[in-house]
Design a protein around this motif. Sequence first.
Motif, PDB file in Angstrom:
ATOM      1  N   LYS A 109      43.158  -9.824  24.776  1.00 24.46           N
ATOM      2  CA  LYS A 109      44.262  -8.913  25.084  1.00 24.46           C
ATOM      3  C   LYS A 109      45.090  -9.419  26.262  1.00 24.46           C
ATOM      4  O   LYS A 109      46.333  -9.357  26.246  1.00 24.46           O
ATOM      5  CB  LYS A 109      43.721  -7.516  25.393  1.00 24.46           C
ATOM      6  N   MET A 126      46.759 -13.238  25.380  1.00 23.55           N
ATOM      7  CA  MET A 126      47.743 -13.284  24.312  1.00 23.55           C
ATOM      8  C   MET A 126      48.871 -12.283  24.493  1.00 23.55           C
ATOM      9  O   MET A 126      49.826 -12.275  23.724  1.00 23.55           O
ATOM     10  CB  MET A 126      47.059 -13.027  22.958  1.00 23.55           C
ATOM     11  N   GLY A 127      48.775 -11.433  25.516  1.00 23.15           N
ATOM     12  CA  GLY A 127      49.811 -10.426  25.732  1.00 23.15           C
ATOM     13  C   GLY A 127      49.942  -9.475  24.557  1.00 23.15           C
ATOM     14  O   GLY A 127      51.042  -9.160  24.095  1.00 23.15           O
ATOM     15  N   LEU A 128      48.803  -8.991  24.061  1.00 20.44           N
ATOM     16  CA  LEU A 128      48.806  -8.151  22.862  1.00 20.44           C
ATOM     17  C   LEU A 128      49.486  -6.807  23.098  1.00 20.44           C
ATOM     18  O   LEU A 128      49.310  -6.167  24.130  1.00 20.44           O
ATOM     19  CB  LEU A 128      47.373  -7.893  22.394  1.00 20.44           C
ATOM     20  N   GLN A 129      50.260  -6.396  22.108  1.00 14.36           N
ATOM     21  CA  GLN A 129      50.794  -5.047  22.061  1.00 14.36           C
ATOM     22  C   GLN A 129      49.890  -4.262  21.122  1.00 14.36           C
ATOM     23  O   GLN A 129      49.927  -4.438  19.908  1.00 14.36           O
ATOM     24  CB  GLN A 129      52.228  -5.053  21.533  1.00 14.36           C
ATOM     25  N   TYR A 170      51.326  -9.743  18.691  1.00 17.47           N
ATOM     26  CA  TYR A 170      51.746 -10.529  19.848  1.00 17.47           C
ATOM     27  C   TYR A 170      52.876 -11.461  19.457  1.00 17.47           C
ATOM     28  O   TYR A 170      53.030 -11.838  18.299  1.00 17.47           O
ATOM     29  CB  TYR A 170      50.567 -11.325  20.430  1.00 17.47           C
ATOM     30  N   SER A 212      50.638 -12.428  14.724  1.00 22.68           N
ATOM     31  CA  SER A 212      51.802 -12.797  15.534  1.00 22.68           C
ATOM     32  C   SER A 212      53.093 -12.367  14.847  1.00 22.68           C
ATOM     33  O   SER A 212      53.148 -12.206  13.620  1.00 22.68           O
ATOM     34  CB  SER A 212      51.833 -14.303  15.777  1.00 22.68           C
TER      35      SER A 212
END
Length: 297
Positions: free
Chosen positions: A71, A74-77, A113, A134
């Motif tokens: 998280k 990867m800068g997950l939303q 992401y 992605s």
Amino acid sequence: MFKRIGLLILANLAVFIMLSILLTVVQMVFGVNFGTMAGSNLNLGTLFVFSMVVGFSGSLISLAMSKTMAKMSMGLQMIDTDRPANDLERYLVDVVRYQSQKAGIPMPEVGIYDGEPNAFATGATRSSSLVAVSTGLLQIMNRDEVEAVIAHEISHVRNGDMVTMTLLQGVMNTFVVFFSRIIGWVVDRQILRNENEGPGIGYYITSIVLDIALGFLASMVVAAFSRYREYHADAGAAGIMGSSRPMIDALRRLGGVEPNELQGSVKGFGISGGFGSLFASHPSIDDRIKALEEKRY
């Protein structure tokens, strides 16, 4: 769809090497024995127990950290699976929910992401898993292909690949520690002729150098096993989809783009993989397509 040896392998390797070096330095500076050395004799039984503790600590720590690190790196939303914010989120949640039910696993967390075409699954257990795709993958693939990629990741979760990889890495770490200490003892006692009661500098230096060198060799073994597991995840995706065609089409689509590598810990459960090196976590796309075609799902 590329990578299956990142966090689990790179994070494990980093934690394992750091822990091994730290314990060796503590032993050298403070004279702490850890029960692995008994004067001029090497206690193999105690050494093996010590090696298991150190070896599995690295892999278990990386497993426990895998989802959190994914998280962050990867800068997950993250998507609220109970209240998706838009049609795209609702679609992804519905696909993951349907496929996880079909696979007989609890509903994973779902994330998106920004990045080139890729996807991954991670998490310590089936009941605490995460599936992410992605924006690049969503842009280049049609719905059947996207769903095949998600099915591939769901298959990784169903197959328990994260835990299997962790156990294998723990075994490999154990032997790395075990043999590096034995060789270090031989160098110290037999080559450098250290006759002191405790281990000498030859033991410490040799152990640290071999922890690093053998650690990379062990990673090659884990990578090879990871490539083997990719075929099973592809086959699992074909089973979930009811046909191998969507998975084959998704792989062919990926074969025409240049996917970015996933970050460390999520590499191992991505949909894309390496290109044939000993550290590659995935087989080649051509090999994966051939395997699917020959099984005729």
